[in-house]
Design an enzyme around this catalytic site. Sequence first.
Site, short mmCIF file in Angstrom:
data_model
loop_
_atom_site.label_atom_id
_atom_site.label_comp_id
_atom_site.label_asym_id
_atom_site.label_seq_id
_atom_site.Cartn_x
_atom_site.Cartn_y
_atom_site.Cartn_z
N GLU A 1 0.84 -1.19 0.00
CA GLU A 1 0.00 0.00 0.00
C GLU A 1 0.88 1.25 0.00
O GLU A 1 1.53 1.56 1.00
CB GLU A 1 -0.92 0.02 1.23
CG GLU A 1 -1.75 1.28 1.33
CD GLU A 1 -2.45 1.45 2.68
OE1 GLU A 1 -2.90 2.57 2.97
OE2 GLU A 1 -2.52 0.45 3.44
N ARG B 1 0.50 10.39 0.25
CA ARG B 1 0.82 11.48 1.19
C ARG B 1 2.01 12.30 0.73
O ARG B 1 2.39 13.26 1.39
CB ARG B 1 1.12 10.90 2.58
CG ARG B 1 -0.02 10.08 3.16
CD ARG B 1 0.32 9.54 4.53
NE ARG B 1 -0.61 8.52 4.97
CZ ARG B 1 -0.52 7.86 6.12
NH1 ARG B 1 0.49 8.12 6.94
NH2 ARG B 1 -1.41 6.94 6.44
N THR C 1 -4.57 6.10 1.47
CA THR C 1 -4.96 7.48 1.79
C THR C 1 -5.75 8.11 0.64
O THR C 1 -5.61 9.30 0.34
CB THR C 1 -3.74 8.35 2.16
OG1 THR C 1 -2.81 7.58 2.93
CG2 THR C 1 -4.18 9.53 3.02
N LYS D 1 -11.52 -1.21 6.21
CA LYS D 1 -10.38 -0.84 7.04
C LYS D 1 -10.92 -0.18 8.31
O LYS D 1 -11.79 0.69 8.24
CB LYS D 1 -9.50 0.15 6.27
CG LYS D 1 -8.41 0.84 7.08
CD LYS D 1 -7.64 1.80 6.17
CE LYS D 1 -6.61 2.60 6.94
NZ LYS D 1 -5.78 3.43 6.03
#
Length: 208
Positions: free
Chosen positions: A40, A44, A68, A128
């Site tokens: 993953e 960011r 994200t 999640k």
Amino acid sequence: MDALSVLRQGPVVPVIIVNDAAVAVDLARALVDGGIKVLEVTLRTKAALAAMRRMRDEVPEAIVGAGTLRNRAQLEAAVDAGAQFGISPGFSGELASAARASNLTLIPGIATPSEAMWAQDEGFNTLKLFPAEAVGGVKLLKSLASPFPDLRFCPTGGIDIKKAPEYLALPNVLAVGGSWLTPDDAIAARDWGRITALAREACQLSAG
């Protein structure tokens, strides 16, 4: 590949922050060499999309996804960069719609029963839990098991190698997310052997 298949590849999904796309291939290979295939890459940093593309192109054994994800534009950019799945910190109707339109496997984030119900209404049964430790962690997941027997989770946030086994022992947990596999100082030092060792250690964990 659906969300269940993604999370059943291994007990830990590394939450990867890449500041320099030049390290992406070596980093991905270090994780794969240690037995971790699902990667993953969090959106960011400015280097994230380029890093994801390089991992996809040069490390075919890896299953590379975007983390994200917060909106449609980010999801579409991740798809263009070759993302094979997406993970979000929260849930929105826009994100769900974008994932369906792009045919991208999405694992949305939730933190409450109401959010779990909303995500399930939109067709998502693999979620999640974020930020896991801050919102109740193992106790919350145990509480969700009875009213939501068909939901499965990848808790992320505040989990390390010591805490992971307690999460993985839960029947509604498929895998955990963690940043401990890719320490900033190891990446900065190009210490790929250390990252491979951390990946191997993580692979010794098992989900319940």
